[in-house]
Design an enzyme around this catalytic site. Structure first.
Site, PDB file in Angstrom:
ATOM      1  N   ASP A 192       0.826  -1.210   0.000  1.00  0.00           N
ATOM      2  CA  ASP A 192       0.000   0.000   0.000  1.00  0.00           C
ATOM      3  C   ASP A 192       0.861   1.262   0.000  1.00  0.00           C
ATOM      4  O   ASP A 192       1.869   1.330   0.709  1.00  0.00           O
ATOM      5  CB  ASP A 192      -0.887  -0.013   1.255  1.00  0.00           C
ATOM      6  N   GLU A 223      13.905 -15.535  -0.168  1.00  0.00           N
ATOM      7  CA  GLU A 223      14.262 -16.627   0.755  1.00  0.00           C
ATOM      8  C   GLU A 223      13.183 -17.694   0.804  1.00  0.00           C
ATOM      9  O   GLU A 223      13.443 -18.829   1.165  1.00  0.00           O
ATOM     10  CB  GLU A 223      14.405 -16.082   2.184  1.00  0.00           C
TER      11      GLU A 223
HETATM   12  C1  NOJ Z   1      -4.430   3.042  -0.931  1.00  0.00           C
HETATM   13  C2  NOJ Z   1      -5.588   2.135  -0.657  1.00  0.00           C
HETATM   14  O1  NOJ Z   1      -5.942   1.443  -1.832  1.00  0.00           O
HETATM   15  C3  NOJ Z   1      -6.707   3.021  -0.151  1.00  0.00           C
HETATM   16  O2  NOJ Z   1      -7.920   2.334  -0.057  1.00  0.00           O
HETATM   17  C4  NOJ Z   1      -6.284   3.605   1.178  1.00  0.00           C
HETATM   18  O3  NOJ Z   1      -7.276   4.515   1.623  1.00  0.00           O
HETATM   19  C5  NOJ Z   1      -4.949   4.341   1.072  1.00  0.00           C
HETATM   20  N1  NOJ Z   1      -3.970   3.622   0.303  1.00  0.00           N
HETATM   21  C6  NOJ Z   1      -4.367   4.585   2.434  1.00  0.00           C
HETATM   22  O4  NOJ Z   1      -3.942   3.372   2.998  1.00  0.00           O
END
Ligand code: NOJ
Length: 502
Positions: A192, A223
């Site tokens: 993310d 690994e």
């Molecule tokens: C990207 C994620 O896809 C989204 O849903 C989220 O709100 C933001 N990152 C923050 O984690």
């Protein structure tokens, strides 16, 4: 499956909270997912990517993680997650989970410790006053104050404090988290906000130091054998984007350029060529993405006059022609599936679900809505619980009232209603993904010149994909039509239609 299954995989995104509810509390869960695994097998996918399943106060749909080594009780237990991984593997389906390294939750053990003990604040960004005027990506200031007067940084909601990646403990923690899940059999991580981890006086996007993190993560993944890293890297600069896919960093990253593209032959061709030009020199397979849990559903987007995806909800509620959008979404699906690399299907895309744009404001849960003062409706409209069967809500989602209301009109769109209808979106996805497994996936393409309004190319297997984005029907090249997104008569491909020929 080959050593490099991920290069040509079809990956299905499960937004767990809205997939299927096994215990009647109105929220999807692992029990619901486990009971629907044969549906996914029959759809013809190679892997599942699950949005965060960790304990979370759900300030941002689970992207506010309180504990990276457990399962949110609403979703199930750790033991159940382990059973799910085994069951998916028995069906030859890989499991990819989300990891959220940029920020955690104000309810995480580390943040609670930081609140109690100012000497334990270095894992986050604390300061006596805001260090800059950064705005949160969800709206409002990116700094919030704690009771003793200090401030902390959160690029997203105030409930999501950012980690300080200059602290070696943070590195250690995440390498350990990766191992924790690799040891439980997960096949990879979707990372993310992957480009945002480091912060400096000038900004936070794509700082060079971030690559050292992914080099180290790649060593950890390697690994364990065939495990993969997939980046959520929203960067317009393709050279910068490609740096994340160098052979010692991530395996693949989402193609947001393609996802944001207009339904327009020149724009799509530009995006496809740009993608291939970016990926080919570094040997990384492209990905083709039409939707996810953050963006407007394609059926709605493609029915508008402006068919691009724009952040901030700018196009929300603008008129959309549902028939036109549906036809184009079908054509786009076959185009995406035919391109070289891996393809993503976001749950409900295979049912042709539209964006739900008329949710009552009081049910909206996405922090974007409240943080923007209501100017941005947020992303709830693409996260509505799936319709599985029956004539009225909750459409087989579970026995309880779904956490977001489903439209009555979805009775026509249930998986059950579409299963035996050969002309349905579900049948198109199933047949398409099945043929794709045999004839498409990883490799290269050769463009066929068919005029400016038509995208046509042949793949290594000999399959030809033709998409007509012009207003008039076009004659198809010689060959047998094995699949088409709309009616093909007398060798003519109608407007907004894709055909596959062998
Ligand atoms: C990207 C994620 O896809 C989204 O849903 C989220 O709100 C933001 N990152 C923050 O984690």
């Amino acid at each position: 499956m080959s050593q490099t299954w991920w290069r040509g995989a079809a990956i299905y995104q499960v937004y767990l909270r809205s997939f299927a509810d096994g215990n009647g509390d109105g929220a999807g869960d692992l029990a619901g997912l486990r009971s629907r695994l044969t549906y996914l097998k029959e759809l013809g996918i190679d892997a599942i990517w699950l949005n965060p399943w960790y304990p979370s106060p759900m300030a941002d749909g689970g992207y506010d993680v309180a504990d990276y080594r457990d399962i949110e009780p609403v979703f199930g237990t750790l033991a159940e997650a382990e059973r799910f991984i085994v069951e998916a593997h028995e069906l030859d389906i890989k499991v990819i989970i989300d990891v959220v390294p940029n920020h955690s939750s104000t309810q995480s053990a580390w943040f609670k410790e930081a609140l109690e003990n100012p000497a334990a604040r270095d894992r986050f960004w604390f300061a006596d006053e805001p260090l800059n005027d950064w705005q949160s990506i969800f709206g409002g200031s990116a700094w919030s104050q704690v009771p003793d007067g200090q401030w902390y940084l959160h690029l997203f909601a105030p409930e999501q404090p950012d980690f300080n990646w200059a602290n070696p403990e943070v590195h250690q923690e995440f390498e350990d988290v990766l191992r924790f899940w690799f040891e439980r059999g997960v096949d990879g991580f979707r990372i993310d906000s992957a480009a945002l981890l480091y912060k400096s006086g000038t900004g936070y996007e794509d700082l060079d130091e971030v690559h050292d993190v992914y080099r180290r993560w790649r060593e950890v993944a390697d690994e364990y054998g065939e495990r993969i890293l997939i980046g959520e890297v929203w960067l317009p600069d393709q050279e910068r984007f490609a740096r994340y896919l160098r052979p010692d960093e991530m395996h693949t990253a989402f193609n947001f350029d393609f996802l944001s593209c207009a339904w327009d032959p020149a724009d799509l061709r530009r995006s496809i060529e740009l993608t291939l030009d970016t990926h080919t020199p570094i040997g990384a397979p492209p990905t083709w993405v039409l939707s996810n849990h953050d963006v407007t559903r394609p059926v709605t987007r493609y029915g508008r006059i402006d068919t691009t995806f724009a952040h901030g909800g700018a196009l929300h509620g603008t008129p959309s022609d549902p028939e036109l959008g549906y036809r184009r979404a079908r054509a786009a699906a076959l185009l995406a599936m035919a391109l070289p690399g891996s393809v993503y299907v976001y749950q409900g895309e295979e049912l042709g679900l539209p964006e739900v744009e008329d949710l009552p404001n009081e049910v909206r849960q996405d922090p974007m809505y409240a943080r923007s003062g209501g100017t941005n409706p947020g992303r709830d409209g693409c996260r509505i619980p799936l319709p599985w069967s029956g004539e009225e809500p909750p459409f087989g989602f579970g026995t309880g009232t779904p956490w977001l209301p489903q439209p009555e009109s979805w009775r026509k769109l249930t998986a059950e209603a579409q299963r035996t209808d050969l002309g349905s979106m579900l049948s198109l996805y199933r047949t398409g993904l099945g043929l794709r497994r045999k004839l498409l996936g990883d490799g290269t393409l050769t463009w066929l010149p068919m005029g400016e309004q038509v995208l046509a190319f042949t793949r290594d297997s000999g399959l030809t994909c033709v998409t007509n984005l012009g207003a008039d029907p076009v004659p198809l090249p010689a060959g047998e039509v094995v699949l088409a997104s709309g009616p093909v008569e007398d060798g003519l491909l109608p407007s907004d239609t894709t055909a596959w020929l062998t």
